[in-house]
Scaffold this active site. Structure first.
Site, PDB file in Angstrom:
ATOM      1  N   HIS A   1       0.814  -1.211   0.000  1.00 62.05           N
ATOM      2  CA  HIS A   1       0.000   0.000   0.000  1.00 62.05           C
ATOM      3  C   HIS A   1       0.850   1.264   0.000  1.00 62.05           C
ATOM      4  CE1 HIS A   1       0.360   0.929   4.372  1.00 62.05           C
ATOM      5  NE2 HIS A   1       0.394  -0.380   4.510  1.00 62.05           N
TER       6      HIS A   1
ATOM      7  N   ASP B   1      -0.258   4.438   0.965  1.00 62.72           N
ATOM      8  CA  ASP B   1      -0.489   5.453   2.002  1.00 62.72           C
ATOM      9  C   ASP B   1       0.251   5.123   3.286  1.00 62.72           C
ATOM     10  OD1 ASP B   1      -2.294   3.277   2.453  1.00 62.72           O
ATOM     11  OD2 ASP B   1      -3.581   4.557   3.669  1.00 62.72           O
TER      12      ASP B   1
ATOM     13  N   ASP C   1       6.557   0.575   6.512  1.00 61.30           N
ATOM     14  CA  ASP C   1       5.122   0.389   6.285  1.00 61.30           C
ATOM     15  C   ASP C   1       4.599   1.454   5.337  1.00 61.30           C
ATOM     16  OD1 ASP C   1       2.445  -0.239   6.516  1.00 61.30           O
ATOM     17  OD2 ASP C   1       2.230   0.526   8.539  1.00 61.30           O
TER      18      ASP C   1
ATOM     19  N   GLU D   1      -5.035   1.904   2.740  1.00 60.08           N
ATOM     20  CA  GLU D   1      -4.961   0.768   3.663  1.00 60.08           C
ATOM     21  C   GLU D   1      -5.007   1.222   5.109  1.00 60.08           C
ATOM     22  OE1 GLU D   1      -3.260  -2.330   6.276  1.00 60.08           O
ATOM     23  OE2 GLU D   1      -2.549  -0.294   5.997  1.00 60.08           O
ATOM     24  N   GLU D   2      -4.351   2.333   5.404  1.00 63.63           N
ATOM     25  CA  GLU D   2      -4.265   2.777   6.798  1.00 63.63           C
ATOM     26  C   GLU D   2      -5.606   3.267   7.338  1.00 63.63           C
ATOM     27  OE1 GLU D   2      -1.899   2.001   8.540  1.00 63.63           O
ATOM     28  OE2 GLU D   2      -0.068   1.947   7.337  1.00 63.63           O
TER      29      GLU D   2
ATOM     30  N   ASP E   1       1.203 -10.191   0.925  1.00 62.05           N
ATOM     31  CA  ASP E   1       1.030  -8.807   1.354  1.00 62.05           C
ATOM     32  C   ASP E   1       2.009  -8.516   2.500  1.00 62.05           C
ATOM     33  OD1 ASP E   1      -0.030  -6.235   1.592  1.00 62.05           O
ATOM     34  OD2 ASP E   1      -1.953  -6.859   2.414  1.00 62.05           O
TER      35      ASP E   1
ATOM     36  N   HIS F   1       4.534   2.699  12.775  1.00 65.10           N
ATOM     37  CA  HIS F   1       3.488   3.634  13.211  1.00 65.10           C
ATOM     38  C   HIS F   1       3.973   4.535  14.350  1.00 65.10           C
ATOM     39  CE1 HIS F   1      -0.347   1.616  11.382  1.00 65.10           C
ATOM     40  NE2 HIS F   1       0.691   1.513  10.587  1.00 65.10           N
TER      41      HIS F   1
HETATM   42 ZN   LIG Z   1       0.844  -1.205   6.393  1.00 65.39          ZN
END
Ligand SMILES: [Zn+2]
Ligand SMILES: *[C@@H]1O[C@H](CO)[C@@H](O)[C@H](O)[C@H]1NC(C)=O
Ligand SMILES: *[C@@H]1O[C@H](CO)[C@@H](O)[C@H](O)[C@H]1NC(C)=O
Ligand SMILES: *[C@@H]1O[C@H](CO)[C@@H](O)[C@H](O)[C@H]1NC(C)=O
Length: 522
Positions: free
Chosen positions: A142, A144, A175, A209-210, A236, A482
């Protein structure tokens, strides 16, 4: 005489009981020992007997290294931030689209590749295979990222892609822009070298996705379903190579996620007529709701350790532990109740033991002298593989046990099905082979994701969804994800490019080598 005779009989009886007890223990111990030393986890892989399809080798020279790092840094500098479902940076997503076309000219011009935009900002690529009988697979990632603020304590600004001691810092370095860029860079290099796959494949890059993937991943799935596509497997993001992270484990472990926990957000609320604080009722909305929340915290969901894919993780890794852990982990059939009690003491390992309960919001009251008419709390639960959403809701109902507390499901889904990890599992074995070819000292084991990914929408298109990228996690790195100071080493990013470069070629095998399994399940 009779007296001593009966004493003798009792003694004999006790002796028999004791002996059979001893025999049972010995038998259990023997079975346990056999299991401890017989779980040969690399059985069935037969690296030497694979059909050779990785004929194009990737030697990265100085100029290419500069180029792939420059591309990666440029990707990090575009702030494709998703804050909420309605607050995504569409300017950055458009810029990212232009950037991809510039960075990967061969991907966008090859006659083998069909590219389309999905939901305006997500990307779907189809790379045509020469043998249509080989069922295609899909690589997902992903675009984003979650927000990041420099003042939170970043050593380098989060969208600067600054280099510090061989690491590139920035939001998205793990990520999930390293797979996004790694996959496309690998394909670019393959196409430049004249590669044409036998097995066709898709690349899906979601843009939200987030914030749940409601537009990107969902629409990619819708389109593929309309076209009647079936996939042999999906790969994934999710798990990584853990190095020194698991206490007691000898050497690094690549964990390939076979499933994801389910999720539920539940709203608890209590309403009653408002009143003045000078004449309070015996119980207020706040009191009633607090008691309900406290009951949920005091009564965690049941221990289910050993009933989900975490069991396979432990069994695969057991031989890399010293005794007594090796013995305990090889014999979860006997020890899982004991192990559960150890694992549940820490929040990060408790997540593998049960459905977790987190009270995340609690709101009530507007003024100091008014008894609030309404109080509400939100509870976020992550559902263990061996439980269903409905079972969790029923348990909440009975634990709260108070008709005055209204319980509503805001959103939720069941745990994802468990993908296969056996010798006949094409996706798992190819991922495993690719990891072992690159990193022979790594132990590959199945794992479970406690967070969720875009791949969950693909469960009708394939039975086998794997969540893994070869990012090296050392102690403390999980907090960067994150969090602050998200980073990847330059070497590791290069490894990702090589990994996808080999993986794509490894997928060209017609079928897996015949297995000569030496795993004796008891
Ligand atoms: Zn992710
Ligand atoms: C790779 O090379 C081997 C041996 O030279 C050959 O048998 C095989 O067909 C090649 N595979 C592909 C995909 O080109
Ligand atoms: C959105 O992205 C653009 C770059 O494409 C950037 O200039 C802008 O500051 C970003 N907006 C926000 C709110 O971060
Ligand atoms: C895509 O963009 C168009 C025009 O800008 C807009 O009307 C549409 O709602 C967008 N679709 C999605 C799924 O965001």
């Amino acid at each position: 005489m009779t007296d001593s005779g009966s004493k003798f009989r009792i003694f004999r009886f006790l002796k028999i009981i004791f002996c059979s007890f001893l025999i049972t223990i010995l038998l259990l111990f023997t079975i346990a020992s056999i299991r401890t030393f017989s779980l040969d986890v690399n059985a069935g892989l037969q690296l030497a007997r694979w059909e050779q399809t990785n004929n194009i080798s990737l030697v990265i020279d100085h100029q290419q290294r500069e180029e792939l790092l420059a591309n990666f840094k440029e990707a990090i500098r575009i702030p494709t931030v998703s804050v909420t479902q309605t607050d995504i940076n569409t300017t950055a997503l458009r810029e990212f689209d232009r950037f991809l076309r510039k960075a990967f000219p061969s991907v966008f011009s090859s006659s083998l590749v069909r590219h389309e935009l999905v939901a305006n900002y997500s990307h779907l690529f189809w790379v045509q295979g020469s043998q249509p009988s080989l069922v295609p697979y899909m690589l997902l990632a992903h675009i984003d990222v979650v927000p990041a603020t420099e003042s939170d304590g970043w050593e380098a600004p989060p969208f600067s892609a600054q280099e510090i001691d061989g690491f590139i810092y920035g939001r998205g370095t793990i990520d999930d822009k390293s797979p996004v860029m790694g996959i496309l860079q690998a394909l670019e290099y393959l196409l430049i070298r004249g590669y044409a796959p036998r097995r066709g494949f898709y690349i899906g890059l979601g843009h939200d996705e987030e914030v749940n993937g409601f537009h990107g991943a969902k629409n990619i799935v819708r389109i593929l379903k309309e076209r009647g596509v079936q996939l042999s497997f999906v790969l994934d993001e999710g798990l990584a190579i853990l190095d020194g992270v698991i206490t007691g484990l000898e050497g690094p472990a690549a964990l390939i996620g076979l499933s994801e926990k389910g999720s539920a957000t539940v709203k608890l609320s209590v309403s009653m007529v408002p009143g003045h604080s000078s004449m309070p009722p015996r119980e207020s909305t706040i009191g009633i709701l607090s008691a309900a929340v406290k009951r949920l915290e005091d009564n965690p969901m049941p221990r289910l350790f050993g009933y989900g894919p975490e069991r396979e993780t432990f069994e695969h890794l057991a031989h890399k532990f010293g005794l007594p852990m090796k013995f305990i982990m090889s014999n979860l059939w006997l020890f899982s109740p004991l192990l559960s009690r150890i694992l549940e003491r820490k929040p990060d390992t408790n997540a593998f033991v049960r459905t977790t309960t987190a009270v995340t919001m609690f709101n009530a009251g507007v003024k100091v002298n008014i008894i609030p008419s309404h109080a509400e709390a939100y509870v976020n639960l992550r559902i263990h593989s061996a439980q269903s959403l409905q079972e969790v809701l029923d348990l909440i109902q009975s634990t709260v046990g108070d008709q005055r507390v209204k319980i509503e499901l805001i959103n939720g889904f069941d745990p994802l099905p468990v993908s296969s990890a056996d010798e006949r599992s094409l996706g798992f074995q190819i991922i495993k082979k690719t990891v072992l070819d690159m990193f022979p000292t790594v132990t590959v084991a199945p794992g479970i994701c406690i967070g969720n990914t875009d791949s969950r929408y693909f469960k009708d298109l394939t039975n086998d969804i794997y969540r893994f990228s070869p990012v090296w996690f050392k102690p403390g790195d999980a907090q960067r994800f994150h969090g602050i100071n998200e980073r990847i080493s330059k070497k590791n990013y290069e490894e990702l490019v090589v990994f996808y470069f080999s993986l794509i070629q490894n997928c060209d095998i017609q079928k897996l080598p015949e297995s000569h399994s030496s795993v004796h399940e008891l």
